[in-house]
Design an enzyme around this catalytic site. Structure first.
Site, mmCIF file in Angstrom:
data_model
loop_
_atom_site.group_PDB
_atom_site.id
_atom_site.type_symbol
_atom_site.label_atom_id
_atom_site.label_comp_id
_atom_site.label_asym_id
_atom_site.label_seq_id
_atom_site.Cartn_x
_atom_site.Cartn_y
_atom_site.Cartn_z
ATOM 1 N N LEU A 1 0.990 -1.208 0.017
ATOM 2 C CA LEU A 1 -0.144 0.185 0.068
ATOM 3 C C LEU A 1 0.869 1.224 -0.039
ATOM 4 O O LEU A 1 0.653 2.284 -0.390
ATOM 5 C CB LEU A 1 -0.963 0.145 1.184
ATOM 6 C CG LEU A 1 -1.956 -1.066 1.314
ATOM 7 C CD1 LEU A 1 -2.668 -1.200 2.581
ATOM 8 C CD2 LEU A 1 -3.049 -0.842 0.181
ATOM 9 N N GLY A 2 2.022 1.017 0.527
ATOM 10 C CA GLY A 2 2.838 2.327 0.533
ATOM 11 C C GLY A 2 3.996 2.007 1.494
ATOM 12 O O GLY A 2 4.045 0.961 1.987
ATOM 13 N N GLY B 1 6.856 4.020 3.962
ATOM 14 C CA GLY B 1 7.111 5.395 4.654
ATOM 15 C C GLY B 1 8.564 5.422 5.122
ATOM 16 O O GLY B 1 9.391 4.711 4.707
ATOM 17 N N ASN B 2 9.084 6.162 6.238
ATOM 18 C CA ASN B 2 10.264 6.434 6.598
ATOM 19 C C ASN B 2 10.605 5.046 7.611
ATOM 20 O O ASN B 2 11.960 4.519 7.428
ATOM 21 C CB ASN B 2 10.399 7.528 7.686
ATOM 22 C CG ASN B 2 10.212 8.872 6.868
ATOM 23 O OD1 ASN B 2 10.791 9.077 5.672
ATOM 24 N ND2 ASN B 2 9.460 9.685 7.342
ATOM 25 N N VAL C 1 3.747 -0.785 4.528
ATOM 26 C CA VAL C 1 2.457 -1.131 4.845
ATOM 27 C C VAL C 1 2.034 -1.945 3.501
ATOM 28 O O VAL C 1 1.953 -1.757 2.310
ATOM 29 C CB VAL C 1 1.630 0.255 4.884
ATOM 30 C CG1 VAL C 1 0.216 -0.453 5.242
ATOM 31 C CG2 VAL C 1 1.993 0.963 5.924
ATOM 32 N N LYS D 1 1.701 -2.968 8.637
ATOM 33 C CA LYS D 1 2.902 -2.303 8.671
ATOM 34 C C LYS D 1 4.066 -3.025 9.021
ATOM 35 O O LYS D 1 4.115 -3.640 10.365
ATOM 36 C CB LYS D 1 2.856 -1.032 9.427
ATOM 37 C CG LYS D 1 3.895 -0.180 9.255
ATOM 38 C CD LYS D 1 3.544 1.267 10.044
ATOM 39 C CE LYS D 1 4.483 2.150 9.572
ATOM 40 N NZ LYS D 1 3.997 3.587 9.975
ATOM 41 N N ASP E 1 2.583 12.686 14.920
ATOM 42 C CA ASP E 1 2.742 12.492 13.602
ATOM 43 C C ASP E 1 1.460 12.682 12.729
ATOM 44 O O ASP E 1 1.274 11.947 11.970
ATOM 45 C CB ASP E 1 3.437 11.206 13.570
ATOM 46 C CG ASP E 1 4.212 11.004 11.940
ATOM 47 O OD1 ASP E 1 4.410 11.926 11.649
ATOM 48 O OD2 ASP E 1 4.476 10.006 11.964
HETATM 49 P P1 ATP Z 1 5.881 7.951 7.686
HETATM 50 O O1 ATP Z 1 6.601 6.697 7.556
HETATM 51 O O2 ATP Z 1 6.527 9.320 8.072
HETATM 52 O O3 ATP Z 1 4.801 7.838 8.826
HETATM 53 P P2 ATP Z 1 3.767 7.491 5.776
HETATM 54 O O4 ATP Z 1 2.586 7.816 6.884
HETATM 55 O O5 ATP Z 1 3.524 7.946 4.515
HETATM 56 O O6 ATP Z 1 5.087 8.219 6.242
HETATM 57 P P3 ATP Z 1 3.490 4.818 6.248
HETATM 58 O O7 ATP Z 1 2.869 5.009 7.656
HETATM 59 O O8 ATP Z 1 4.548 3.385 6.133
HETATM 60 O O9 ATP Z 1 4.278 6.112 5.764
HETATM 61 O O10 ATP Z 1 2.157 4.171 5.321
HETATM 62 C C1 ATP Z 1 2.511 4.208 3.900
HETATM 63 C C2 ATP Z 1 1.199 4.252 3.141
HETATM 64 O O11 ATP Z 1 0.378 3.119 3.346
HETATM 65 C C3 ATP Z 1 0.061 5.489 3.538
HETATM 66 O O12 ATP Z 1 0.555 6.708 3.098
HETATM 67 C C4 ATP Z 1 -1.241 5.021 3.369
HETATM 68 O O13 ATP Z 1 -1.489 5.330 1.729
HETATM 69 C C5 ATP Z 1 -0.807 3.449 3.292
HETATM 70 N N1 ATP Z 1 -1.681 3.092 4.521
HETATM 71 C C6 ATP Z 1 -1.078 3.036 6.036
HETATM 72 N N2 ATP Z 1 -1.986 2.522 6.597
HETATM 73 C C7 ATP Z 1 -3.180 2.101 6.108
HETATM 74 C C8 ATP Z 1 -4.535 1.550 6.373
HETATM 75 N N3 ATP Z 1 -4.676 1.165 7.769
HETATM 76 N N4 ATP Z 1 -5.106 1.304 5.384
HETATM 77 C C9 ATP Z 1 -4.876 1.688 3.870
HETATM 78 N N5 ATP Z 1 -3.802 2.037 3.674
HETATM 79 C C10 ATP Z 1 -2.962 2.517 4.625
HETATM 80 MG MG MG Z 2 1.975 6.602 8.156
#
Ligand code: ATP
Ligand code: MG
Length: 280
Positions: free
Chosen positions: A22-23, A25-26, A30, A45, A133
């Protein structure tokens, strides 16, 4: 009822089928995943962490407070576990994803989203949890029109362990945090202001910390502009306290429980993303 408790408490890595990413992050990555026993879709995650067993135990016990979080504005936590040198945190999946990929959100939609965000934060603060955050990527929406917060800092140890590998500045951080002063509720409030400003102003990319943010005139209601301006006061004590946030005219105006508005907007945006060649 019992089923809910059991499925919230025990999730085994072997019972999880990972689907798409899904994505990223730092801290970690996820995934959308399916929990076979619980028969439900999860967001998992996965964060790589090279830490001692002692620290792992500490993180697990700090995460326990998440079982107590019970609010329609906070992502539901199911379970967390360590496998080798990584932790997996299983939560509710939100089919609309995070707010950072939506741009130029119309004010009548943004207003309802802001109400949910303020209610979610007020709930966390009532549990003495600071989010730490707040940003568009940590605000999730779904096609039912729900808006929920995720990734709040309940585990100091987890935050510290990730911070060791993370370098860079966060554009959503309050000035007092950047200068190393004490973090408080007011710092979360700053991040609310800058987040809503960003989703509305920018059409891609992030705001830069060095430029003082200004809202374009004429495009937004006075209530919205006032809300943002109050949240982004340089002095923490001049920003609205939790009660003032709930009582702000912008929030009061949209606090009508109309989830249909957000639901329809999320559905339309997802439809557009699926078929970008049709429509505007
Ligand atoms: P950071 O690491 O600084 O928090 P971030 O929020 O972009 O940055 P992640 O928390 O790893 O990074 O999340 C990555 C992506 O996964 C998010 O941008 C979001 O689009 C998706 N995501 C996270 N949690 C969920 C969820 N519960 N349901 C659907 N999509 C999610
Ligand atoms: Mg996040």
């Amino acid at each position: 009822f019992c089923y809910e408790i059991i499925s919230r408490a025990i999730i085994n890595e072997h019972d999880i089928q990972y689907q798409e990413q899904l994505g990223h992050g730092n801290g970690g990555t996820v995934y959308k995943a399916y929990h076979i026993l619980g028969k439900r879709v999860l967001a998992v995650k996965v964060i790589p962490l090279d830490i001692t067993a002692e620290l792992q135990k500490q993180i697990m016990s700090e995460l326990e407070i998440l079982y107590k979080c019970d609010s329609p504005y906070i992502i539901t936590f199911y379970s967390a576990f360590f496998v080798e040198n990584r932790i997996s945190i299983c939560t509710e999946f939100m089919d609309g994803g995070s707010l950072d990929v939506y741009r130029r959100i119309p004010e009548h939609v943004l207003g309802r989203i802001a109400v949910a965000v303020v209610k979610g934060l007020t709930y966390l603060w009532s549990l003495k949890i600071l989010h730490r955050d707040v940003k568009p990527s940590n605000m999730l929406v779904n096609t039912r029109g729900q808006v929920k917060l995720c990734d709040f800092g309940v585990s100091t140890q987890l935050v510290n362990s990730i911070a060791k590998t993370y370098v860079g500045t966060n554009a959503y951080m309050a000035p007092e945090r950047i200068s190393g002063e004490q973090y408080g509720i007011h710092s979360d409030v700053w991040s609310v202001g800058i987040s809503f400003m960003e989703v509305n102003v920018a059409s891609g990319g992030s705001l830069s910390v060095s430029e003082p943010p200004v809202l374009p005139v004429g495009q937004f209601s006075d209530k919205f502009v006032h809300f943002i301006t109050q949240c982004m006061k340089k002095l923490p004590k001049e920003r609205p306290a939790p009660n003032d946030l709930m009582d702000h005219p912008f929030i009061v105006h949209f606090n009508d429980g109309n989830a249909e508005v957000v639901s329809m907007w999320v559905c339309c945006c997802l439809e557009e993303r699926r078929a970008p060649w049709e429509g505007g």
